[in-house]
Design a protein around this motif. Structure first.
Motif, PDB file in Angstrom:
ATOM      1  N   ARG A 187      -9.121  16.204  14.123  1.00 24.67           N
ATOM      2  CA  ARG A 187     -10.084  15.290  14.731  1.00 24.67           C
ATOM      3  C   ARG A 187     -10.000  15.353  16.257  1.00 24.67           C
ATOM      4  O   ARG A 187     -11.003  15.239  16.950  1.00 24.67           O
ATOM      5  CB  ARG A 187      -9.799  13.871  14.242  1.00 24.67           C
ATOM      6  N   TRP A 188      -8.791  15.529  16.754  1.00 16.94           N
ATOM      7  CA  TRP A 188      -8.583  15.628  18.204  1.00 16.94           C
ATOM      8  C   TRP A 188      -9.345  16.828  18.743  1.00 16.94           C
ATOM      9  O   TRP A 188     -10.030  16.744  19.758  1.00 16.94           O
ATOM     10  CB  TRP A 188      -7.085  15.749  18.480  1.00 16.94           C
ATOM     11  N   ILE A 189      -9.227  17.935  18.034  1.00 13.66           N
ATOM     12  CA  ILE A 189      -9.943  19.152  18.442  1.00 13.66           C
ATOM     13  C   ILE A 189     -11.447  18.912  18.395  1.00 13.66           C
ATOM     14  O   ILE A 189     -12.176  19.266  19.314  1.00 13.66           O
ATOM     15  CB  ILE A 189      -9.527  20.339  17.539  1.00 13.66           C
ATOM     16  N   TYR A 190     -11.885  18.259  17.296  1.00 11.35           N
ATOM     17  CA  TYR A 190     -13.313  17.959  17.156  1.00 11.35           C
ATOM     18  C   TYR A 190     -13.789  17.076  18.302  1.00 11.35           C
ATOM     19  O   TYR A 190     -14.852  17.304  18.877  1.00 11.35           O
ATOM     20  CB  TYR A 190     -13.546  17.273  15.802  1.00 11.35           C
ATOM     21  N   ASN A 191     -12.998  16.062  18.643  1.00 11.97           N
ATOM     22  CA  ASN A 191     -13.367  15.162  19.740  1.00 11.97           C
ATOM     23  C   ASN A 191     -13.492  15.936  21.042  1.00 11.97           C
ATOM     24  O   ASN A 191     -14.414  15.700  21.822  1.00 11.97           O
ATOM     25  CB  ASN A 191     -12.309  14.068  19.904  1.00 11.97           C
ATOM     26  N   ARG A 192     -12.553  16.830  21.270  1.00 11.48           N
ATOM     27  CA  ARG A 192     -12.586  17.610  22.506  1.00 11.48           C
ATOM     28  C   ARG A 192     -13.835  18.491  22.552  1.00 11.48           C
ATOM     29  O   ARG A 192     -14.471  18.620  23.588  1.00 11.48           O
ATOM     30  CB  ARG A 192     -11.332  18.501  22.601  1.00 11.48           C
ATOM     31  N   LEU A 193     -14.142  19.103  21.419  1.00 10.62           N
ATOM     32  CA  LEU A 193     -15.278  20.018  21.373  1.00 10.62           C
ATOM     33  C   LEU A 193     -16.600  19.282  21.525  1.00 10.62           C
ATOM     34  O   LEU A 193     -17.510  19.758  22.184  1.00 10.62           O
ATOM     35  CB  LEU A 193     -15.272  20.807  20.046  1.00 10.62           C
ATOM     36  N   SER A 194     -16.687  18.118  20.899  1.00 16.30           N
ATOM     37  CA  SER A 194     -17.957  17.399  20.914  1.00 16.30           C
ATOM     38  C   SER A 194     -18.072  16.455  22.108  1.00 16.30           C
ATOM     39  O   SER A 194     -19.168  16.011  22.427  1.00 16.30           O
ATOM     40  CB  SER A 194     -18.113  16.618  19.619  1.00 16.30           C
ATOM     41  N   GLY A 195     -16.930  16.125  22.716  1.00 11.96           N
ATOM     42  CA  GLY A 195     -16.958  15.205  23.852  1.00 11.96           C
ATOM     43  C   GLY A 195     -17.113  13.762  23.459  1.00 11.96           C
ATOM     44  O   GLY A 195     -17.306  12.901  24.306  1.00 11.96           O
ATOM     45  N   ILE A 196     -17.024  13.458  22.172  1.00 16.51           N
ATOM     46  CA  ILE A 196     -17.136  12.088  21.691  1.00 16.51           C
ATOM     47  C   ILE A 196     -15.750  11.453  21.747  1.00 16.51           C
ATOM     48  O   ILE A 196     -14.799  12.020  21.232  1.00 16.51           O
ATOM     49  CB  ILE A 196     -17.691  12.036  20.253  1.00 16.51           C
ATOM     50  N   ARG A 197     -15.667  10.294  22.343  1.00 16.75           N
ATOM     51  CA  ARG A 197     -14.368   9.638  22.393  1.00 16.75           C
ATOM     52  C   ARG A 197     -14.460   8.185  21.969  1.00 16.75           C
ATOM     53  O   ARG A 197     -13.491   7.482  21.995  1.00 16.75           O
ATOM     54  CB  ARG A 197     -13.829   9.680  23.824  1.00 16.75           C
ATOM     55  N   ARG A 198     -15.644   7.714  21.551  1.00 18.25           N
ATOM     56  CA  ARG A 198     -15.758   6.291  21.266  1.00 18.25           C
ATOM     57  C   ARG A 198     -15.237   5.934  19.873  1.00 18.25           C
ATOM     58  O   ARG A 198     -14.668   4.880  19.695  1.00 18.25           O
ATOM     59  CB  ARG A 198     -17.191   5.820  21.452  1.00 18.25           C
TER      60      ARG A 198
END
Ligand SMILES: [Zn+2]
Length: 82
Positions: free
Chosen positions: A68-79
Motif C-alpha cells: 500500500r505504501w508503494i501504491y500511495n507513493r505511485l498514486s500520490g494519494i495520502r488521505r
C-alpha cells in the motif's frame, strides 16, 4: 505438451497471481499491526501502569503495508492511508 515448457509458463503465471493477490489484499486491507506496540498504539512503562504513545506508529497502532505504501507513493494519494 513438453513438461519443461509448461513449467516455464506456469511459474510466471503463479508469480503474477501472487503479486495481484497481494496487491488486492493491500488495497482492501491497507494496514497491519504495528510491530513495536502490537497494534495497541501504546508503549508501556516498566511498571505496566503508565504508557506513552508508540513512536513508530504515533499512537495509531497501525502501519501501512509495504504494498500500500508503494501504491500511495505511485498514486500520490495520502488521505486514506498514511
Ligand atoms: Zn506502534
Amino acid at each position: 505438451m513438453n513438461p519443461q515448457l509448461s513449467g516455464a509458463i506456469a511459474v510466471p503465471i503463479i508469480l503474477i497471481a501472487i503479486t495481484l493477490g497481494y496487491a488486492f489484499a493491500c488495497w482492501v486491507w491497507p494496514f497491519k499491526n504495528c510491530g513495536k506496540c502490537h497494534g495497541t498504539g501504546k508503549k508501556r512503562s516498566p511498571s505496566r501502569k503508565a504508557f506513552r504513545l508508540c513512536r513508530r506508529c504515533e499512537g495509531t497502532g497501525r502501519r501501512v503495508r509495504a504494498g500500500r505504501w508503494i501504491y500511495n507513493r505511485l498514486s500520490g494519494i495520502r488521505r486514506d492511508a498514511r
